[in-house]
Design a protein around this motif. Sequence first.
Motif, PDB file in Angstrom:
ATOM      1  N   VAL B 391      -8.618  16.068   3.124  1.00  0.00           N
ATOM      2  CA  VAL B 391      -8.454  15.621   4.504  1.00  0.00           C
ATOM      3  C   VAL B 391      -8.806  14.136   4.618  1.00  0.00           C
ATOM      4  CG1 VAL B 391      -9.303  15.881   6.872  1.00  0.00           C
ATOM      5  CG2 VAL B 391      -8.934  17.906   5.466  1.00  0.00           C
ATOM      6  N   ALA B 392      -9.906  13.750   3.949  1.00  0.00           N
ATOM      7  CA  ALA B 392     -10.343  12.352   4.008  1.00  0.00           C
ATOM      8  C   ALA B 392      -9.306  11.421   3.397  1.00  0.00           C
ATOM      9  CB  ALA B 392     -11.684  12.202   3.288  1.00  0.00           C
ATOM     10  N   LEU B 393      -8.694  11.888   2.314  1.00  0.00           N
ATOM     11  CA  LEU B 393      -7.691  11.056   1.635  1.00  0.00           C
ATOM     12  C   LEU B 393      -6.496  10.802   2.557  1.00  0.00           C
ATOM     13  CD1 LEU B 393      -7.516   9.803  -1.196  1.00  0.00           C
ATOM     14  CD2 LEU B 393      -6.074  11.734  -1.870  1.00  0.00           C
ATOM     15  N   VAL B 394      -6.008  11.875   3.185  1.00  0.00           N
ATOM     16  CA  VAL B 394      -4.880  11.731   4.108  1.00  0.00           C
ATOM     17  C   VAL B 394      -5.255  10.807   5.261  1.00  0.00           C
ATOM     18  CG1 VAL B 394      -3.389  12.938   5.750  1.00  0.00           C
ATOM     19  CG2 VAL B 394      -3.938  13.996   3.542  1.00  0.00           C
ATOM     20  N   ASN B 395      -6.418  11.076   5.889  1.00  0.00           N
ATOM     21  CA  ASN B 395      -6.858  10.240   7.007  1.00  0.00           C
ATOM     22  C   ASN B 395      -7.047   8.790   6.577  1.00  0.00           C
ATOM     23  OD1 ASN B 395      -6.939  11.831   9.326  1.00  0.00           O
ATOM     24  ND2 ASN B 395      -8.877  12.783   8.706  1.00  0.00           N
ATOM     25  N   GLY B 396      -7.634   8.615   5.399  1.00  0.00           N
ATOM     26  CA  GLY B 396      -7.898   7.262   4.915  1.00  0.00           C
ATOM     27  C   GLY B 396      -6.606   6.480   4.731  1.00  0.00           C
ATOM     28  N   LEU B 397      -5.598   7.137   4.117  1.00  0.00           N
ATOM     29  CA  LEU B 397      -4.341   6.427   3.879  1.00  0.00           C
ATOM     30  C   LEU B 397      -3.645   6.109   5.194  1.00  0.00           C
ATOM     31  CD1 LEU B 397      -3.176   8.276   0.656  1.00  0.00           C
ATOM     32  CD2 LEU B 397      -4.134   5.964   0.886  1.00  0.00           C
ATOM     33  N   ILE B 398      -3.641   7.091   6.136  1.00  0.00           N
ATOM     34  CA  ILE B 398      -2.980   6.853   7.428  1.00  0.00           C
ATOM     35  C   ILE B 398      -3.690   5.745   8.208  1.00  0.00           C
ATOM     36  CG2 ILE B 398      -2.431   7.818   9.704  1.00  0.00           C
ATOM     37  CD1 ILE B 398      -2.161  10.536   8.378  1.00  0.00           C
ATOM     38  N   TRP B 399      -4.975   5.979   8.512  1.00  0.00           N
ATOM     39  CA  TRP B 399      -5.687   5.043   9.386  1.00  0.00           C
ATOM     40  C   TRP B 399      -6.014   3.746   8.679  1.00  0.00           C
ATOM     41  CZ3 TRP B 399      -4.552   6.540  13.867  1.00  0.00           C
ATOM     42  CH2 TRP B 399      -4.511   7.897  14.203  1.00  0.00           C
ATOM     43  N   GLY B 400      -6.248   3.846   7.381  1.00  0.00           N
ATOM     44  CA  GLY B 400      -6.486   2.635   6.603  1.00  0.00           C
ATOM     45  C   GLY B 400      -5.277   1.714   6.660  1.00  0.00           C
ATOM     46  N   THR B 401      -4.085   2.317   6.524  1.00  0.00           N
ATOM     47  CA  THR B 401      -2.871   1.502   6.578  1.00  0.00           C
ATOM     48  C   THR B 401      -2.703   0.872   7.960  1.00  0.00           C
ATOM     49  OG1 THR B 401      -1.886   3.014   4.987  1.00  0.00           O
ATOM     50  CG2 THR B 401      -0.386   1.517   6.149  1.00  0.00           C
ATOM     51  N   VAL B 402      -2.940   1.685   9.006  1.00  0.00           N
ATOM     52  CA  VAL B 402      -2.837   1.149  10.364  1.00  0.00           C
ATOM     53  C   VAL B 402      -3.749  -0.068  10.519  1.00  0.00           C
ATOM     54  CG1 VAL B 402      -3.359   1.592  12.798  1.00  0.00           C
ATOM     55  CG2 VAL B 402      -2.183   3.337  11.421  1.00  0.00           C
ATOM     56  N   MET B 403      -5.030   0.092  10.168  1.00  0.00           N
ATOM     57  CA  MET B 403      -5.964  -1.010  10.370  1.00  0.00           C
ATOM     58  C   MET B 403      -5.709  -2.142   9.369  1.00  0.00           C
ATOM     59  SD  MET B 403      -7.532  -0.298  13.029  1.00  0.00           S
ATOM     60  CE  MET B 403      -8.420  -1.835  13.030  1.00  0.00           C
ATOM     61  N   GLY B 404      -5.217  -1.782   8.191  1.00  0.00           N
ATOM     62  CA  GLY B 404      -4.890  -2.806   7.206  1.00  0.00           C
ATOM     63  C   GLY B 404      -3.816  -3.743   7.743  1.00  0.00           C
ATOM     64  N   VAL B 405      -2.750  -3.146   8.312  1.00  0.00           N
ATOM     65  CA  VAL B 405      -1.668  -3.958   8.867  1.00  0.00           C
ATOM     66  C   VAL B 405      -2.185  -4.812  10.030  1.00  0.00           C
ATOM     67  CG1 VAL B 405       0.521  -3.850  10.111  1.00  0.00           C
ATOM     68  CG2 VAL B 405       0.144  -2.396   8.107  1.00  0.00           C
ATOM     69  N   VAL B 406      -2.979  -4.181  10.913  1.00  0.00           N
ATOM     70  CA  VAL B 406      -3.533  -4.928  12.047  1.00  0.00           C
ATOM     71  C   VAL B 406      -4.352  -6.122  11.563  1.00  0.00           C
ATOM     72  CG1 VAL B 406      -5.169  -4.813  13.975  1.00  0.00           C
ATOM     73  CG2 VAL B 406      -3.515  -2.959  13.632  1.00  0.00           C
ATOM     74  N   SER B 407      -5.221  -5.888  10.554  1.00  0.00           N
ATOM     75  CA  SER B 407      -6.075  -6.975  10.058  1.00  0.00           C
ATOM     76  C   SER B 407      -5.237  -8.084   9.418  1.00  0.00           C
ATOM     77  CB  SER B 407      -7.063  -6.459   9.002  1.00  0.00           C
ATOM     78  OG  SER B 407      -7.576  -5.227   9.361  1.00  0.00           O
ATOM     79  N   TRP B 408      -4.214  -7.649   8.681  1.00  0.00           N
ATOM     80  CA  TRP B 408      -3.329  -8.605   8.017  1.00  0.00           C
ATOM     81  C   TRP B 408      -2.690  -9.534   9.066  1.00  0.00           C
ATOM     82  CZ3 TRP B 408       2.187  -6.801   6.322  1.00  0.00           C
ATOM     83  CH2 TRP B 408       2.910  -7.893   5.810  1.00  0.00           C
ATOM     84  N   LEU B 409      -2.132  -8.915  10.126  1.00  0.00           N
ATOM     85  CA  LEU B 409      -1.482  -9.711  11.168  1.00  0.00           C
ATOM     86  C   LEU B 409      -2.484 -10.590  11.898  1.00  0.00           C
ATOM     87  CD1 LEU B 409       0.928  -6.982  12.602  1.00  0.00           C
ATOM     88  CD2 LEU B 409       1.454  -8.829  10.971  1.00  0.00           C
ATOM     89  N   LEU B 410      -3.656 -10.002  12.180  1.00  0.00           N
ATOM     90  CA  LEU B 410      -4.661 -10.703  12.974  1.00  0.00           C
ATOM     91  C   LEU B 410      -5.190 -11.943  12.256  1.00  0.00           C
ATOM     92  CD1 LEU B 410      -5.957  -9.966  15.722  1.00  0.00           C
ATOM     93  CD2 LEU B 410      -7.839  -8.948  14.456  1.00  0.00           C
ATOM     94  N   TYR B 411      -5.481 -11.781  10.962  1.00  0.00           N
ATOM     95  CA  TYR B 411      -6.084 -12.892  10.238  1.00  0.00           C
ATOM     96  C   TYR B 411      -5.085 -13.582   9.319  1.00  0.00           C
ATOM     97  CZ  TYR B 411     -10.471 -11.222  12.078  1.00  0.00           C
ATOM     98  OH  TYR B 411     -11.477 -10.857  12.915  1.00  0.00           O
ATOM     99  N   ASP B 412      -3.851 -13.121   9.356  1.00  0.00           N
ATOM    100  CA  ASP B 412      -2.801 -13.712   8.539  1.00  0.00           C
ATOM    101  C   ASP B 412      -3.232 -13.807   7.074  1.00  0.00           C
ATOM    102  OD1 ASP B 412      -0.344 -14.724   8.029  1.00  0.00           O
ATOM    103  OD2 ASP B 412      -0.832 -16.787   8.590  1.00  0.00           O
ATOM    104  N   ASN B 413      -3.823 -12.743   6.591  1.00  0.00           N
ATOM    105  CA  ASN B 413      -4.365 -12.727   5.237  1.00  0.00           C
ATOM    106  C   ASN B 413      -4.041 -11.356   4.638  1.00  0.00           C
ATOM    107  OD1 ASN B 413      -6.026 -12.414   2.980  1.00  0.00           O
ATOM    108  ND2 ASN B 413      -7.646 -13.710   3.846  1.00  0.00           N
ATOM    109  N   PHE B 414      -3.059 -11.331   3.728  1.00  0.00           N
ATOM    110  CA  PHE B 414      -2.598 -10.063   3.167  1.00  0.00           C
ATOM    111  C   PHE B 414      -3.708  -9.362   2.378  1.00  0.00           C
ATOM    112  CE2 PHE B 414      -0.125  -7.524   0.023  1.00  0.00           C
ATOM    113  CZ  PHE B 414       0.498  -6.698   0.930  1.00  0.00           C
ATOM    114  N   GLY B 415      -4.499 -10.171   1.689  1.00  0.00           N
ATOM    115  CA  GLY B 415      -5.600  -9.612   0.891  1.00  0.00           C
ATOM    116  C   GLY B 415      -6.572  -8.804   1.741  1.00  0.00           C
ATOM    117  N   ILE B 416      -6.924  -9.349   2.915  1.00  0.00           N
ATOM    118  CA  ILE B 416      -7.852  -8.642   3.802  1.00  0.00           C
ATOM    119  C   ILE B 416      -7.286  -7.281   4.185  1.00  0.00           C
ATOM    120  CG2 ILE B 416      -8.604  -8.611   6.212  1.00  0.00           C
ATOM    121  CD1 ILE B 416      -9.847 -11.184   5.938  1.00  0.00           C
ATOM    122  N   GLY B 417      -5.968  -7.230   4.428  1.00  0.00           N
ATOM    123  CA  GLY B 417      -5.320  -5.964   4.769  1.00  0.00           C
ATOM    124  C   GLY B 417      -5.495  -4.935   3.663  1.00  0.00           C
TER     125      GLY B 417
END
Lengths: 478, 478
Positions: B391-417
């Motif tokens: 369950v954690a793996l599924v949640n992590g990939l889903i929500w991690g990706t969501v927040m990863g994309v948000v962080s990437w756009l917000l800070y314009d830094n792909f690595g941070i995403g």
Amino acid sequence: MSIEQDIPTQTDLDRLPLDIERIHELSEALLPVSSQIEEGQEIEDIELNTKLVELISILHELHPADVANVLESLPPKERTLVWHLAAPEEDGEVLLEVSDAVRETLIESMDTEELLAAVDDLDADELAELAGDLPHQVVYEALQTRDAEERAQVQAAMSYEDDQVGAIMDFELVSIRADVACEVVLRYLRRFESLPDHTDKIFVVDHDDVLQGVLPIRKLLVADPEELVENVMATDVVRFRPEDNVEEAAQAFERYDLVTAPVVDADKKLIGRITIDEMVDVIREETEADMLNMAGLQEEEDLFAPILDSVKNRWMWLAINLCTAFIASRVIGAFEGSIEKIVALAALMPIVAGIGGNSGNQTITMIVRAMAMGQLSGTQAGRLLKKEVGVALVNGLIWGTVMGVVSWLLYDNFGIGLVMIAAMTLNLLLAATVGVLIPVAMDKAGRDPALGSSVLITAVTDSGGFLIFLGLATIFLM
Amino acid sequence: MSIEQDIPTQTDLDRLPLDIERIHELSEALLPVSSQIEEGQEIEDIELNTKLVELISILHELHPADVANVLESLPPKERTLVWHLAAPEEDGEVLLEVSDAVRETLIESMDTEELLAAVDDLDADELAELAGDLPHQVVYEALQTRDAEERAQVQAAMSYEDDQVGAIMDFELVSIRADVACEVVLRYLRRFESLPDHTDKIFVVDHDDVLQGVLPIRKLLVADPEELVENVMATDVVRFRPEDNVEEAAQAFERYDLVTAPVVDADKKLIGRITIDEMVDVIREETEADMLNMAGLQEEEDLFAPILDSVKNRWMWLAINLCTAFIASRVIGAFEGSIEKIVALAALMPIVAGIGGNSGNQTITMIVRAMAMGQLSGTQAGRLLKKEVGVALVNGLIWGTVMGVVSWLLYDNFGIGLVMIAAMTLNLLLAATVGVLIPVAMDKAGRDPALGSSVLITAVTDSGGFLIFLGLATIFLM
């Protein structure tokens, strides 16, 4: 079932401990041959066969409630195997006892014929309870085998919401008239094959079925046989309407130590009764639901639910949590300039947020509990707020000073220490205020105050804590 | 009480809704004259006097359990006033019903004479229940008025721990021999003035008081009067030992739908019985204690406890929380260099920690509940861990990706995403693992798995989340 075996009978008084560990072992060992077992084939391996016989005999000795508990505790494959081996004549009872999530998986594994056999022995109220989870065809056919009165009862019970007394009342009851002698009542009772479960009182009605009072069996047994029922019966009766909320009914059972209580319609006519065993389930479910809801689980989850079902049950609060965490993150983002200047702020800010969350959770848990007990009226909220604010102030000054001194020594910066004291105290005050206001507002809005309260309070104390701490630092330390 | 008034009697069948709001209003209005009321002086103000009469009449109509509920909901001064005005003949019952914290405050406000009067009507088991909270002198004098048998019963009950069946069993029961006819039993019962509360069965014993079986009243009433008890009685009886744990007894009551059950000693001799009303209290307290414990409250708290008492009840978990927050803070401190370089890390790190805490709380709540229901055996823990990790793996990939994309756009830094996705997934896996292991370890160590579990899991996911996120960022982004 095609397997012959001797079911040991319980010869002495010792109660049977439910050996769930042993059942887990046996069902796991039998898993490789489960398809043969389910097809009724002979198991050739002697050792496995011995285990199969042992498992069957354990299962057949168990009370349906224990079977339900065992099924809830097993992963899907073992669950199907055990369900197949359990005594089929108890299938209906077991379906009533298991949690909703597990009930669905069991019903899915049965065909129409098995389902019809399972619900055949159930009372009208029990059939109604299962109806929502059964295939329509099964409900339709099951109703055909009942008489008109029972069909009407099933339909009446199905017309109420799950949280209404009407949905759990049963129709098996004994009623008598007020103008007969106790002796006549005793003779009348003797004509029954058996009395309904939990019969602790007999309902006294007039010729229109209007409830007049109740005759507790305890009183009937010691009463003078010549005495009329009306002189022995109790008239101050706790009674319910089918629209009443089950949780309130359960609290009444708890307070007044009831075993059964009558249910009457708008004309005060007796239409059914509710019993303590249903109320105990309500109490257990109610307090558990509060606990699950506070943690952000939507409903009682099948322990071994498929991963995606679990994800679905939990996603909403995780999503809400992510949104609130994002807000907290933006609060910090607004103070990036300050953090660049004093990087220690980044290390200290989670302490301020964390203690607020912990303390807020303590407050909100206490309030949710008081509300569940019906102890909180509008006038009290203000006073509780005052008290909680007082507690927060004391805690803030104590723990704030402790952490303030630690921070001062750690970073050799007196200002940081002072900001720490102020921020912790203010965030604890915020936690106390919001910890009282969230459940009060939820309640006023007609929502369950427990629902996600833990996630909400943490959201406030996180964003609030960061804002207060970084704000104070920016004002006084920059 | 010196005030004369008419107590309205309950003439019709309608049950009395407990109007807690009205009682709060009245007691608040009467507060200014409370000292006069307590000294028994006449209240000259007509309006206040009307209110006083109304309050007294409401209180005198209430069931002791309702009075207890009202007292728990009131601040100290109003509580003392209402306690003074409540019907003194029910004082003992009310003391039994209120929470421990409130009981102490009530007992403190009474003198020896009042206390002796209050406990005078109580049964032996009830007196034993109160004894721990009463002044020694009162217990001593109360025991003097009882006969030797009752004194022995009180002392027996007091010798058991609060969580043992022996502490809550009662001694009022009806027992008979197996070799008499049902008719004789009915005649025997008629000689009683009244039967004990909740009498749903009669205990069948031999000449040595050894339990032979039980005769349910339901069966007795429909049995042929000539039939011998031994042919009608049930022999597969759920029975308890005084050393048994009350929570296990309550679960047995819940599963087997019991109303009363016998308690026997090591020689199988009948020594008492336990009743459903006590068990309902146990179930309520047990699930509530889990809820309070998870939030880090040590015990059920008086809503209006003095501030310092509340501080005492909550300080331990706050202190533990502070220690763990301090550790988390030091974890961040170790990465101050990285934060100085990329200040965005400071803003993003609480998101990683937060979602771990939320998800871990969901897992641990579910496990604590399954343990409370006795559904978790050793072999299951490994499987549950596997499922929760999934369950954690599924949640992590889903929500991690969501927040990863948000962080990437917000800070314009792909690595941070990318770091965000990895850190969130890893912290969710950590939360799932620890969420299963903490309660399993607590249980193995013989501790209550609910105790502070929420604080502990948050501690791990905070420090762990900061370490994972800042660690990954330092490795890949610096």
